[in-house]
Each structure stands twice: as structure tokens, then as C-alpha cells.
Design a protein around this motif. Structure first.
Motif, mmCIF file in Angstrom:
data_model
loop_
_atom_site.group_PDB
_atom_site.id
_atom_site.type_symbol
_atom_site.label_atom_id
_atom_site.label_comp_id
_atom_site.label_asym_id
_atom_site.label_seq_id
_atom_site.Cartn_x
_atom_site.Cartn_y
_atom_site.Cartn_z
ATOM 1 N N GLN A 174 47.300 49.309 31.433
ATOM 2 C CA GLN A 174 47.635 49.407 32.967
ATOM 3 C C GLN A 174 46.583 48.722 33.497
ATOM 4 O OE1 GLN A 174 47.433 52.958 35.575
ATOM 5 N NE2 GLN A 174 49.547 53.033 34.977
ATOM 6 N N VAL A 175 46.763 47.708 34.313
ATOM 7 C CA VAL A 175 45.902 46.976 35.003
ATOM 8 C C VAL A 175 46.027 47.088 36.613
ATOM 9 C CG1 VAL A 175 45.039 44.671 35.499
ATOM 10 C CG2 VAL A 175 45.940 45.172 33.078
ATOM 11 N N ARG A 176 44.866 47.471 37.267
ATOM 12 C CA ARG A 176 45.081 47.405 38.778
ATOM 13 C C ARG A 176 44.158 46.297 39.375
ATOM 14 N NH1 ARG A 176 46.700 52.528 40.403
ATOM 15 N NH2 ARG A 176 46.697 54.221 38.346
ATOM 16 N N ASN A 177 44.740 46.069 40.540
ATOM 17 C CA ASN A 177 43.920 44.819 41.457
ATOM 18 C C ASN A 177 43.645 43.612 40.736
ATOM 19 O OD1 ASN A 177 43.774 46.896 43.465
ATOM 20 N ND2 ASN A 177 42.169 47.701 42.502
ATOM 21 N N LEU A 178 44.838 43.145 39.873
ATOM 22 C CA LEU A 178 44.376 41.711 39.200
ATOM 23 C C LEU A 178 44.767 40.637 40.225
ATOM 24 C CD1 LEU A 178 44.247 40.443 36.696
ATOM 25 C CD2 LEU A 178 46.428 40.865 36.187
ATOM 26 N N ARG A 179 43.805 39.995 40.279
ATOM 27 C CA ARG A 179 43.728 38.665 41.184
ATOM 28 C C ARG A 179 43.161 37.356 40.361
ATOM 29 N NH1 ARG A 179 42.708 42.964 44.505
ATOM 30 N NH2 ARG A 179 44.174 43.290 45.946
ATOM 31 N N LYS A 180 43.807 36.263 40.873
ATOM 32 C CA LYS A 180 43.357 35.181 39.873
ATOM 33 C C LYS A 180 43.513 34.002 41.010
ATOM 34 C CE LYS A 180 41.400 32.531 36.727
ATOM 35 N NZ LYS A 180 39.839 32.739 36.374
ATOM 36 N N LEU A 205 45.214 39.568 30.260
ATOM 37 C CA LEU A 205 45.750 40.520 29.392
ATOM 38 C C LEU A 205 45.003 40.512 28.060
ATOM 39 C CD1 LEU A 205 49.445 41.328 30.617
ATOM 40 C CD2 LEU A 205 47.323 42.370 31.524
ATOM 41 N N ALA A 206 44.835 39.526 27.442
ATOM 42 C CA ALA A 206 44.526 39.376 26.224
ATOM 43 C C ALA A 206 42.884 39.258 26.123
ATOM 44 C CB ALA A 206 45.120 38.098 25.467
ATOM 45 N N GLY A 207 42.334 39.250 27.290
ATOM 46 C CA GLY A 207 40.663 39.395 27.177
ATOM 47 C C GLY A 207 40.493 38.001 27.101
ATOM 48 N N LEU A 208 40.917 36.790 27.237
ATOM 49 C CA LEU A 208 40.685 35.527 26.932
ATOM 50 C C LEU A 208 40.152 34.651 28.279
ATOM 51 C CD1 LEU A 208 43.281 34.569 24.547
ATOM 52 C CD2 LEU A 208 41.159 35.390 24.079
ATOM 53 N N GLU A 209 40.666 35.217 29.431
ATOM 54 C CA GLU A 209 40.160 34.594 30.851
ATOM 55 C C GLU A 209 40.259 35.629 31.679
ATOM 56 O OE1 GLU A 209 42.454 31.615 33.864
ATOM 57 O OE2 GLU A 209 42.807 31.456 31.798
ATOM 58 N N ARG A 210 38.937 35.582 32.449
ATOM 59 C CA ARG A 210 38.420 36.600 33.414
ATOM 60 C C ARG A 210 39.464 36.482 34.816
ATOM 61 N NH1 ARG A 210 32.058 37.057 33.693
ATOM 62 N NH2 ARG A 210 32.795 36.968 31.469
ATOM 63 N N PRO A 211 39.551 37.624 35.404
ATOM 64 C CA PRO A 211 40.258 37.669 36.478
ATOM 65 C C PRO A 211 39.135 37.502 37.429
ATOM 66 C CG PRO A 211 40.128 39.856 35.622
ATOM 67 C CD PRO A 211 39.446 38.950 34.644
ATOM 68 N N ASP A 212 39.574 37.089 38.811
ATOM 69 C CA ASP A 212 38.588 36.772 39.972
ATOM 70 C C ASP A 212 37.861 38.199 40.306
ATOM 71 O OD1 ASP A 212 39.369 34.079 40.172
ATOM 72 O OD2 ASP A 212 40.610 34.641 41.793
ATOM 73 N N GLU A 213 38.460 39.021 40.580
ATOM 74 C CA GLU A 213 37.831 40.335 41.293
ATOM 75 C C GLU A 213 37.733 41.377 40.286
ATOM 76 O OE1 GLU A 213 39.686 41.460 44.898
ATOM 77 O OE2 GLU A 213 39.752 39.023 45.502
ATOM 78 N N ARG A 214 37.476 42.629 40.598
ATOM 79 C CA ARG A 214 37.169 43.677 39.657
ATOM 80 C C ARG A 214 38.411 44.408 39.292
ATOM 81 N NH1 ARG A 214 31.542 46.719 41.192
ATOM 82 N NH2 ARG A 214 30.281 44.982 40.625
ATOM 83 N N ALA A 215 39.137 43.753 38.539
ATOM 84 C CA ALA A 215 40.408 44.407 37.912
ATOM 85 C C ALA A 215 39.902 45.492 36.948
ATOM 86 C CB ALA A 215 41.236 43.663 37.165
ATOM 87 N N GLU A 216 40.738 46.773 37.149
ATOM 88 C CA GLU A 216 40.533 47.775 36.408
ATOM 89 C C GLU A 216 41.737 48.024 35.235
ATOM 90 O OE1 GLU A 216 38.483 51.143 39.232
ATOM 91 O OE2 GLU A 216 40.483 51.279 39.004
#
Length: 87
Positions: free
Chosen positions: A7-13, A51-62
Motif C-alpha cells: 500500500q502506498v499513500r501520497n505518491l507524487r512525481k 514501486l520497485a524502489g528504483l526511482e524516488r517519488p517527489d514527496e514523502r510517500a508512505e
């Protein structure tokens, strides 16, 4: 074996001023098939890479993986271990 979920919350890019992803809540469960579709440049590959941990989202996704909620940065190791990205 216990049921696996992600589960991912607040995912922004963003790429420059262009918002590619703005997902308040994404929930994926083991054993479920999910179709991801969209036009070129819509963010499909970017979402999968995050989701695979290869690229960083912009903000503090949980991320809640295996019942443990933590910031994306701290969940990155588990994502890289447990999520496979094939292009």
C-alpha cells in the motif's frame, strides 16, 4: 505463507513542472492481477520503477509493505528485494 500486500499513500512525481503521478492511495494484494494502461508519457513505467524502489517519488510517500508502514526512503530496501520490475 501469509498474504502479501503493498500500500502506498501520497505518491507524487513531477518532471519539471509536469505532474506525472498524483496517487493518494494505491493498494495491491498478492494473487490479484492489475492492468496498468495509459498513453505514452502517462507515468506507467515511472510508477512501476517507484514501486520497485528504483526511482524516488517527489514527496514523502508512505509505504506499507508486509504490515509495516514507513516513508518510501526507509521502505526502499524491502521494495527492491520484494518487487520485481521488468521492462
Amino acid at each position: 505463507m501469509t498474504a502479501w500486500s503493498l500500500q502506498v499513500r501520497n505518491l507524487r512525481k513531477h518532471f519539471g513542472s509536469r505532474a506525472v503521478l498524483d496517487i493518494p492511495l494505491l493498494h495491491l494484494e498478492a494473487g490479484r492481477c492489475v492492468l496498468l494502461s495509459g498513453r505514452n508519457g502517462a507515468g506507467k513505467s515511472t510508477l512501476l520503477r517507484i514501486l520497485a524502489g528504483l526511482e524516488r517519488p517527489d514527496e514523502r510517500a508512505e509505504v506499507d509493505i508486509h504490515g509495516n508502514r514507513r516513508p518510501w526512503q526507509r521502505a526502499r530496501r524491502a521494495l527492491r528485494r520484494d518487487v520485481v520490475y521488468l521492462h
